[in-house]
Design an enzyme around this catalytic site. Structure first.
Site, PDB file in Angstrom:
ATOM      1  N   THR A   1      47.257  15.408 -10.557  1.00 50.01           N
ATOM      2  CA  THR A   1      47.639  14.525 -11.828  1.00 50.01           C
ATOM      3  C   THR A   1      46.251  14.358 -12.611  1.00 50.01           C
ATOM      4  OG1 THR A   1      47.499  12.460 -10.839  1.00 50.01           O
ATOM      5  CG2 THR A   1      49.636  13.615 -10.831  1.00 50.01           C
TER       6      THR A   1
ATOM      7  N   ASP B   1      31.533  19.764  -7.152  1.00 50.82           N
ATOM      8  CA  ASP B   1      32.012  18.700  -6.630  1.00 50.82           C
ATOM      9  C   ASP B   1      30.895  17.631  -5.895  1.00 50.82           C
ATOM     10  OD1 ASP B   1      35.133  17.687  -5.541  1.00 50.82           O
ATOM     11  OD2 ASP B   1      33.263  16.702  -4.623  1.00 50.82           O
TER      12      ASP B   1
ATOM     13  N   ASP C   1      31.460  16.361  -2.380  1.00 52.62           N
ATOM     14  CA  ASP C   1      31.509  17.360  -1.395  1.00 52.62           C
ATOM     15  C   ASP C   1      29.974  18.007  -1.255  1.00 52.62           C
ATOM     16  OD1 ASP C   1      34.150  17.552  -0.862  1.00 52.62           O
ATOM     17  OD2 ASP C   1      34.240  19.104  -2.037  1.00 52.62           O
TER      18      ASP C   1
ATOM     19  N   ARG D   1      40.608  11.169  -6.980  1.00 54.15           N
ATOM     20  CA  ARG D   1      41.320  11.787  -8.022  1.00 54.15           C
ATOM     21  C   ARG D   1      42.449  12.491  -7.332  1.00 54.15           C
ATOM     22  NH1 ARG D   1      38.532  15.211 -12.834  1.00 54.15           N
ATOM     23  NH2 ARG D   1      38.177  16.670 -10.990  1.00 54.15           N
TER      24      ARG D   1
HETATM   25  C1  PRP Z   1      34.808  12.674  -8.379  1.00 55.92           C
HETATM   26  C2  PRP Z   1      33.708  11.591  -8.975  1.00 55.92           C
HETATM   27  C3  PRP Z   1      34.310  10.613  -9.700  1.00 55.92           C
HETATM   28  C4  PRP Z   1      35.613  11.473 -10.151  1.00 55.92           C
HETATM   29  C5  PRP Z   1      35.407  11.627 -11.798  1.00 55.92           C
HETATM   30  O1  PRP Z   1      35.303  11.775  -7.173  1.00 55.92           O
HETATM   31  O2  PRP Z   1      32.727  11.031  -7.963  1.00 55.92           O
HETATM   32  O3  PRP Z   1      34.733   9.311  -8.972  1.00 55.92           O
HETATM   33  O4  PRP Z   1      35.800  12.625  -9.456  1.00 55.92           O
HETATM   34  O5  PRP Z   1      36.498  12.266 -12.301  1.00 55.92           O
HETATM   35  P1  PRP Z   1      37.501  11.660 -13.388  1.00 55.92           P
HETATM   36  O6  PRP Z   1      36.463  10.932 -14.340  1.00 55.92           O
HETATM   37  O7  PRP Z   1      38.160  12.605 -13.664  1.00 55.92           O
HETATM   38  O8  PRP Z   1      38.113  10.453 -12.700  1.00 55.92           O
HETATM   39  P2  PRP Z   1      36.412  12.411  -6.350  1.00 55.92           P
HETATM   40  O9  PRP Z   1      37.590  11.836  -6.597  1.00 55.92           O
HETATM   41  O10 PRP Z   1      36.293  13.885  -6.475  1.00 55.92           O
HETATM   42  O11 PRP Z   1      36.176  11.609  -4.952  1.00 55.92           O
HETATM   43  P3  PRP Z   1      35.012  11.752  -4.077  1.00 55.92           P
HETATM   44  O12 PRP Z   1      33.838  11.195  -4.703  1.00 55.92           O
HETATM   45  O13 PRP Z   1      35.496  11.176  -2.751  1.00 55.92           O
HETATM   46  O14 PRP Z   1      34.635  13.140  -3.765  1.00 55.92           O
HETATM   47  N1  URA Z   2      34.333  15.187 -10.037  1.00 54.74           N
HETATM   48  C1  URA Z   2      33.339  16.057  -9.371  1.00 54.74           C
HETATM   49  O1  URA Z   2      32.558  15.822  -8.400  1.00 54.74           O
HETATM   50  N2  URA Z   2      32.773  16.861 -10.156  1.00 54.74           N
HETATM   51  C2  URA Z   2      33.364  17.263 -11.476  1.00 54.74           C
HETATM   52  O2  URA Z   2      32.928  18.368 -12.027  1.00 54.74           O
HETATM   53  C3  URA Z   2      34.630  16.593 -11.771  1.00 54.74           C
HETATM   54  C4  URA Z   2      34.822  15.690 -11.033  1.00 54.74           C
END
Ligand code: PRP
Ligand code: URA
Length: 197
Positions: free
Chosen positions: A96, A188, A191, A92
């Site tokens: 944005t 997160d 993380d 994400r």
């Molecule tokens: C997180 C999560 C989803 C997304 C959800 O990933 O694992 O893929 O956010 O958010 P959304 O519904 O608003 O799209 P992130 O982009 O943080 O990446 P990561 O898994 O690499 O930490």
């Molecule tokens: N992605 C995450 O990992 N946690 C949230 O709460 C939203 C998006």
């Protein structure tokens, strides 16, 4: 499941335990998500006679969204050890909140009848919706989404963009905060699984 969710959400839960919980909850959710998969009747010879049984009749692909979806793969494979696993990488954009694709390891054409998208967090729904767009363009016939925590905004977005996709969640939380995190959520998910951030 509820007990495990309480441990998963706790900010004191350390990385190793967090990963184990994501995997275990993933297995439980997969039980629910697979109850309606079609089966075909088959007869099996037991040491005592013939037993009428059922076998899965469709091939299934697991589609974890990188990174956080990776943690649900092992748990899902406990349930369905013969699945193919294809990875889609999205992150994400912090400003944005829109998903940015950076990896796609789908085969040239669809080889399964059912795709199960794995990602623990359904926040705005942008990542899930974009992944399902990719799968549909590629030729996926039936798609299910399995996540651990969802926000109402994410569920509404997914239902609007892809009304044909069944959604399975461990919990539906209250809301998103102003930076797109699920409240109360768990923070997160990427993380916390990988010890980053
Ligand atoms: C997180 C999560 C989803 C997304 C959800 O990933 O694992 O893929 O956010 O958010 P959304 O519904 O608003 O799209 P992130 O982009 O943080 O990446 P990561 O898994 O690499 O930490
Ligand atoms: N992605 C995450 O990992 N946690 C949230 O709460 C939203 C998006």
């Amino acid at each position: 499941m509820q007990h495990k969710m309480s441990l998963l959400r706790n900010k004191e839960t350390e990385t190793k335990k967090f990963r184990e919980l994501v995997s275990e909850i993933g297995t439980m959710l997969m039980i629910e998500a697979t109850t309606d998969l079609p089966t075909v009747e088959t007869f099996v010879e037991t040491p005592m006679g013939m037993a009428k049984c059922n076998r899965l009749s469709e091939r299934i692909g697991l589609v974890p969204i990188l990174r956080a979806g990776l943690g649900m793969v092992d748990g899902a494979l406990q349930m369905l050890p013969h699945c193919e696993v294809w990875h889609i990488g999205l992150y994400r954009d912090e400003k944005t909140l829109r998903p940015v694709e950076y990896y796609n390891k789908l085969p040239n054409k669809a080889t399964v009848q059912v795709c199960i998208v794995l990602d623990p967090m359904l926040a705005t729904g942008g990542s899930a919706s974009a992944t399902i767009d990719i799968l549909k363009r590629w030729g996926a016939e039936r798609i299910k989404y399995v996540g651990i925590i969802g926000a109402p905004e994410g569920v509404a977005r997914l239902q609007k963009d892809h009304p044909d996709v069944q959604i399975y969640l461990g919990a539906l939380d209250e809301k998103l905060n102003d930076i797109g995190y699920i409240v109360p959520g768990l923070g997160d998910a990427g993380d916390r699984q990988f010890g980053t951030g």
